[in-house]
Design an enzyme around this catalytic site. Structure first.
Site, PDB file in Angstrom:
ATOM      1  N   ASP A   1       8.283 -40.811-104.894  1.00  0.00           N
ATOM      2  CA  ASP A   1       7.175 -40.932-103.945  1.00  0.00           C
ATOM      3  C   ASP A   1       6.586 -39.543-103.724  1.00  0.00           C
ATOM      4  O   ASP A   1       7.262 -38.656-103.202  1.00  0.00           O
ATOM      5  CB  ASP A   1       7.735 -41.500-102.632  1.00  0.00           C
TER       6      ASP A   1
ATOM      7  N   CYS B   1       3.654 -50.251-104.989  1.00  0.00           N
ATOM      8  CA  CYS B   1       4.446 -49.171-104.383  1.00  0.00           C
ATOM      9  C   CYS B   1       4.522 -49.437-102.877  1.00  0.00           C
ATOM     10  O   CYS B   1       4.286 -50.575-102.447  1.00  0.00           O
ATOM     11  CB  CYS B   1       3.858 -47.797-104.712  1.00  0.00           C
TER      12      CYS B   1
ATOM     13  N   ARG C   1       0.994 -43.906-105.751  1.00  0.00           N
ATOM     14  CA  ARG C   1       1.480 -44.255-107.088  1.00  0.00           C
ATOM     15  C   ARG C   1       0.790 -45.472-107.705  1.00  0.00           C
ATOM     16  O   ARG C   1       0.291 -45.412-108.848  1.00  0.00           O
ATOM     17  CB  ARG C   1       3.000 -44.493-107.048  1.00  0.00           C
TER      18      ARG C   1
HETATM   19  P1  4NP Z   1       2.823 -44.622-102.283  1.00  0.00           P
HETATM   20  O1  4NP Z   1       3.124 -43.353-101.360  1.00  0.00           O
HETATM   21  O2  4NP Z   1       3.885 -45.652-101.923  1.00  0.00           O
HETATM   22  O3  4NP Z   1       2.994 -44.089-103.662  1.00  0.00           O
HETATM   23  O4  4NP Z   1       1.421 -45.062-101.959  1.00  0.00           O
HETATM   24  C1  4NP Z   1       3.203 -43.440 -99.959  1.00  0.00           C
HETATM   25  C2  4NP Z   1       2.065 -43.340 -99.203  1.00  0.00           C
HETATM   26  C3  4NP Z   1       2.140 -43.423 -97.829  1.00  0.00           C
HETATM   27  C4  4NP Z   1       3.371 -43.595 -97.213  1.00  0.00           C
HETATM   28  C5  4NP Z   1       4.502 -43.709 -97.987  1.00  0.00           C
HETATM   29  C6  4NP Z   1       4.422 -43.640 -99.365  1.00  0.00           C
HETATM   30  N1  4NP Z   1       3.463 -43.644 -95.810  1.00  0.00           N
HETATM   31  O5  4NP Z   1       4.576 -43.746 -95.281  1.00  0.00           O
HETATM   32  O6  4NP Z   1       2.452 -43.578 -95.115  1.00  0.00           O
END
Ligand code: 4NP
Length: 148
Positions: free
Chosen positions: A117, A3, A9
């Site tokens: 997300d 991800c 995720r």
């Molecule tokens: P992930 O969610 O891609 O599912 O781990 C996110 C976690 C942090 C960020 C973006 C998406 N961020 O921009 O910090």
């Protein structure tokens, strides 16, 4: 399992798939396309929903996806279309590209549906993500068994 942040995720996808396959035979890991959270534990909300479903993901630490992962893994499941673009940018050839799959295409073939997300969402959003990933990983685990 890939991800963006590798804190919401993909740590869930890693934990869920590990619970459904023989980890002596199949190496499951996760990574993020971004570098914001390297070395960190998964997000508390992912840890919480995992625990509710009797999975412990607190052994995981965030790492960034790298080109060498194409040599290490046979299958690379991405959570959304943006992750897919970012991973494909690091691919070197058709063989690399063929390894990259949208995880929800396991449930909705060829539809390229994103796992939303949940970072700016609440615990319900994480539960929704968990349920989607659980369904997809059940299908992936069955497929891996069939190929055994
Ligand atoms: P992930 O969610 O891609 O599912 O781990 C996110 C976690 C942090 C960020 C973006 C998406 N961020 O921009 O910090």
């Amino acid at each position: 399992m890939v991800c963006l942040g590798n804190i919401c995720r993909s740590p869930l996808a890693e934990g869920i798939l590990k619970s459904k396959v023989n980890t002596q035979k199949i190496f499951v890991d996760s990574a993020g396309t971004g570098n914001y959270h390297i070395g960190r534990l998964p997000d508390e909300r992912s840890i919480t929903v995992a625990k509710k479903n009797l999975l412990d993901i607190t052994d995981q630490r965030c790492r960034q996806f790298q080109m060498a992962d194409f040599d290490e893994f046979d299958l690379i499941y991405v959570m959304d279309n943006s992750n897919r673009r970012d991973v494909l940018k690091l691919s070197r050839n058709e063989n690399d590209k063929d390894k990259v799959k949208m995880i929800l295409n396991e449930i909705f073939p060829d539809e390229n549906v994103d796992v939303p997300d949940p970072y700016h969402d609440n615990q319900r959003g994480f539960e929704n993500v968990f349920n989607m990933l659980d369904k997809a990983c059940t299908i992936i685990a069955q497929r891996l068994l069939d190929h055994d």
